[in-house]
Each structure stands twice: as C-alpha cells, then as structure tokens.
Design an enzyme around this catalytic site. Structure first.
Site, short mmCIF file in Angstrom:
data_model
loop_
_atom_site.label_atom_id
_atom_site.label_comp_id
_atom_site.label_asym_id
_atom_site.label_seq_id
_atom_site.Cartn_x
_atom_site.Cartn_y
_atom_site.Cartn_z
N PHE A 193 -6.78 -8.81 3.73
CA PHE A 193 -5.47 -8.51 3.35
C PHE A 193 -4.82 -7.84 4.28
CE2 PHE A 193 -8.65 -8.82 -0.30
CZ PHE A 193 -8.26 -9.79 -0.52
N GLY A 249 -10.91 1.66 2.38
CA GLY A 249 -10.66 0.39 2.06
C GLY A 249 -10.93 -0.61 3.12
N ASP A 275 -15.72 2.66 1.77
CA ASP A 275 -15.38 1.75 0.71
C ASP A 275 -16.67 1.60 -0.07
OD1 ASP A 275 -14.99 -0.62 -0.48
OD2 ASP A 275 -13.69 -1.43 0.85
N SER A 285 -13.88 6.98 -2.37
CA SER A 285 -13.05 7.85 -1.41
C SER A 285 -13.05 9.26 -1.81
CB SER A 285 -11.50 7.36 -1.75
OG SER A 285 -10.67 8.24 -1.01
N ASP A 340 -5.97 2.22 2.29
CA ASP A 340 -5.81 0.81 2.02
C ASP A 340 -6.81 0.45 0.87
OD1 ASP A 340 -4.72 -1.93 1.64
OD2 ASP A 340 -5.96 -2.54 3.36
N HIS A 380 -5.35 0.06 -5.79
CA HIS A 380 -3.76 0.37 -6.02
C HIS A 380 -3.41 1.00 -7.17
CE1 HIS A 380 -3.10 -2.50 -2.45
NE2 HIS A 380 -3.31 -1.34 -2.07
N HIS A 393 -1.11 1.09 3.48
CA HIS A 393 -0.67 -0.36 3.51
C HIS A 393 0.02 -0.61 2.13
CE1 HIS A 393 -1.95 -4.78 3.87
NE2 HIS A 393 -1.05 -4.54 4.61
N1 SAH Z 1 -8.38 -2.95 4.58
C1 SAH Z 1 -9.06 -4.38 4.17
C2 SAH Z 1 -8.42 -4.61 2.72
C3 SAH Z 1 -9.00 -3.48 1.73
S1 SAH Z 1 -8.88 -4.21 0.14
C4 SAH Z 1 -8.55 -5.49 4.82
O1 SAH Z 1 -7.88 -5.17 6.26
O2 SAH Z 1 -8.50 -6.80 4.67
C5 SAH Z 1 -9.16 -2.67 -0.91
C6 SAH Z 1 -10.80 -1.89 -0.66
O3 SAH Z 1 -10.72 -0.78 -1.24
C7 SAH Z 1 -12.02 -2.83 -1.57
O4 SAH Z 1 -12.72 -3.28 -0.50
C8 SAH Z 1 -12.50 -1.89 -2.49
O5 SAH Z 1 -13.63 -2.05 -2.48
C9 SAH Z 1 -11.86 -0.42 -1.94
N2 SAH Z 1 -11.64 0.35 -2.77
C10 SAH Z 1 -10.87 0.48 -4.04
N3 SAH Z 1 -11.01 1.54 -4.58
C11 SAH Z 1 -11.62 2.45 -4.03
C12 SAH Z 1 -12.13 3.64 -3.98
N4 SAH Z 1 -11.64 4.58 -4.90
N5 SAH Z 1 -13.08 4.31 -3.18
C13 SAH Z 1 -13.37 3.47 -2.03
N6 SAH Z 1 -13.15 2.26 -1.93
C14 SAH Z 1 -12.28 1.80 -2.66
MG MG Z 2 -3.74 -3.86 1.30
#
Ligand code: SAH
Ligand code: MG
Length: 203
Positions: free
Chosen positions: A13, A39, A64, A117, A134, A137, A162
C-alpha cells in the site's frame, strides 16, 4: 534511484511517488543514524528505504508483528487470502516479507523486528535518522507509534507518516492526528507532503 526489484511485484500500500520520496529521505538521513519503519507488510516500503540505506552503508529496522492490521483480517476490506496461514489459522505476512528481502538482496541491511511496535520500542536507545510510521490505523495504535518512536528521531532527522487524509471522508484520521501532534510539539518542522505521505523534520 536504483531499485533491485520492481515495486509492482510486491503486495502493498504505497504509491510509487511516495516510495521515491522515502528513498530520497533515507539517503538524506544516512549520516544521522539508522532508519526504522513501523509496518512493513510484504516489504514494499522496505524496498525503497532498504535500498537507500544499502546504497549509503546504513541499515533499516523493519518493525511489524506480521499479524496484519484490523483491515487485513479475514472478512475485512483489505484481507488477502494468499497471506493467510491455514495451519496457524492466522494472518501472516512474514513469509512474503522475507521473500522480498531475499529477492531484493536486502538481507544484509534490513533488520526485521517481528514484534509489536510497543514491544520493539521498549528500552530503545538508538537515535534514528528516519522513522516511517505506517502501522495500525486505530487511534490507540497510531498514538502508541507516535509516543514510542517520535522521541527517537535524531536532530535533523525525519518523521514520515503515511495515510494522511485532511478530508475525513477520504480516510481514517488517526495518522493525520499524530502528524498534527508531532507538529504541535514544536519539535518538528513541516516539509512538503507527497500524496498521503507527510514528512516532518526534527529541529
Ligand atoms: N508499509 C507497507 C504497508 C504496511 S500495512 C507497504 O509499503 O506496503 C500495515 C502493517 O502494520 C501490517 O503489516 C500490520 O501487521 C502492521 N501493524 C499494525 N499494527 C501494528 C503494531 N501495533 N505493531 C507492529 N506492526 C503493526
Ligand atoms: Mg499506509
């Protein structure tokens, strides 16, 4: 920008313009400290950030838990059945992520941290040249990412966030809320935004 792999071959994404901006920022950050992303998913952003780090002899921490965000879970809008581990009955993007690192020859400069995270940030003390947020959300996840990682950005370093949607009808508000928090802290100045990628620089 010299990429070892076609970004279109990686699920994810991130718009190409946003990726190019991340690459540029990671190059500029390389004298300040390592880079870190929250992420990674299948490694699309990792490809841009990691390649820039590699070009500069720097490295990237890629945080992640690889269990997906809310919207990646079965039945949700962005669920990808190819990333569902049937044995464990859980979403799992880590295999795809590792494959990306291998295909892009980035295993010598990307440090995968397979953890939330919050856990990854516990006791963190390495000043970072760039932090790219990223991850989740939800308001809780985004706030936690901000509170955990913004203080780790070295002076002169970058905080990139992002999925900024100034118009609430276009997308969730948690990312732009933490972006605004960072700005309101007085510790960062605003640089130009690329599509939905906001960029701040630490004073
Ligand atoms: N940067 C990526 C998209 C990230 S999508 C790209 O370029 O395509 C969001 C990611 O955040 C997912 O893989 C999800 O597993 C991770 N994520 C969501 N909440 C998180 C958290 N609290 N700690 C670590 N990773 C998390
Ligand atoms: Mg994003």
């Amino acid at each position: 920008m010299d990429l070892p792999l076609d970004p279109d071959s990686i699920k994810g994404f991130l718009a190409p313009e946003e990726g190019a901006r991340l690459y540029e920022l990671a190059i500029a950050a390389s004298t300040l400290g390592p880079c870190l992303e929250v992420g990674s998913y299948c490694g699309k952003s990792t490809l841009y950030l990691g390649s820039a780090c590699q070009a500069k002899g720097n490295h990237l921490y890629a945080v992640d838990h690889h269990r997906g965000s809310e919207e990646h879970q079965p039945g949700e809008e962005y669920h990808d059945p190819e990333l569902f581990d049937a044995t464990a009955q859980q979403f799992d993007s880590f295999r795809a992520f590792r494959s990306t690192l291998q295909r892009a020859h980035l295993e010598d400069c990307v440090v995968p941290i397979v953890a939330s995270s919050k856990l990854a940030g516990r006791g963190w003390s390495i000043p970072l040249g760039l932090v790219f947020i990223d991850g989740g959300h939800s308001w809780e996840a985004a706030l936690c990412d901000y509170q955990t990682w913004a203080p780790q950005v070295a002076p002169g370093g970058f905080l990139a966030v992002h999925d900024l949607f100034p118009d609430p009808t276009q997308g969730g508000q948690a990312p732009i809320d933490i972006y605004r928090l960072a700005l309101a802290s007085g510790l960062f100045v605003e640089l130009p935004t690329t599509k939905t990628l906001g960029v701040l620089q630490r004073l």
